[in-house]
Design an enzyme around this catalytic site. Structure first.
Site, PDB file in Angstrom:
ATOM      1  N   GLY A  46       0.778  -1.231   0.000  1.00 24.45           N
ATOM      2  CA  GLY A  46       0.000   0.000   0.000  1.00 24.45           C
ATOM      3  C   GLY A  46       0.810   1.281   0.000  1.00 24.45           C
ATOM      4  N   CYS A  47       2.119   1.180  -0.099  1.00 23.96           N
ATOM      5  CA  CYS A  47       2.962   2.372  -0.159  1.00 23.96           C
ATOM      6  C   CYS A  47       3.244   2.693  -1.619  1.00 23.96           C
ATOM      7  CB  CYS A  47       4.281   2.150   0.575  1.00 23.96           C
ATOM      8  SG  CYS A  47       4.095   1.859   2.343  1.00 23.96           S
TER       9      CYS A  47
END
Length: 136
Positions: A46-47
């Site tokens: 999710g980065c």
């Protein structure tokens, strides 16, 4: 590494460019993470940038957790360094008792940085908490 309180004191007086430089310097100060530990298993999901976090347990220090971390983006590496200052070398129970989001709130990262740079912070924190839960 300085404490969050020390950093906050300095951070408050800096303009936006100097705040970026402070984060970059924090990232540079992270303990080097061996390339062999930068795997899919240590990748934080999710980065927008690649972020790897690898926990180790120090039984000689009462089971405290020490995290190695790295990112392929300088600002993101500084953000993970900031997160780690709140939890580094603490016992799992102490990490679970730490409100990491509240500890980071004075830095107002969501308003200081783009959403791309901050979107992965909750996932970094979740990974740290999950690790602490496993060892608690």
């Amino acid at each position: 590494m300085p404490t969050l309180a020390e950093l906050q004191e300095e951070y408050e007086f800096l303009d936006a460019d100097d705040r970026y430089r402070l984060l970059i310097d924090l990232g540079r100060g992270l303990e080097p993470m061996p390339e062999a530990l930068k795997t899919d298993a240590t990748l934080v999901r999710g980065c927008s940038a690649a972020v790897w976090v690898y926990p180790t347990r120090n039984d000689a220090e009462g089971g405290s957790l020490h995290f190695l971390a790295d990112s392929n983006a300088a600002i993101t590496k500084g953000i993970i360094a900031l997160v780690l200052i709140a939890v580094q070398d603490k016992a799992p129970a102490a990490i679970l008792a730490t409100d990491i989001e509240a500890a980071l709130a004075p830095f107002d990262l969501r308003n200081q940085l783009s959403s791309n740079r901050t979107q992965g912070i909750p996932n970094m924190i979740a990974l740290i908490r999950e690790t602490a839960e496993r060892y608690a």
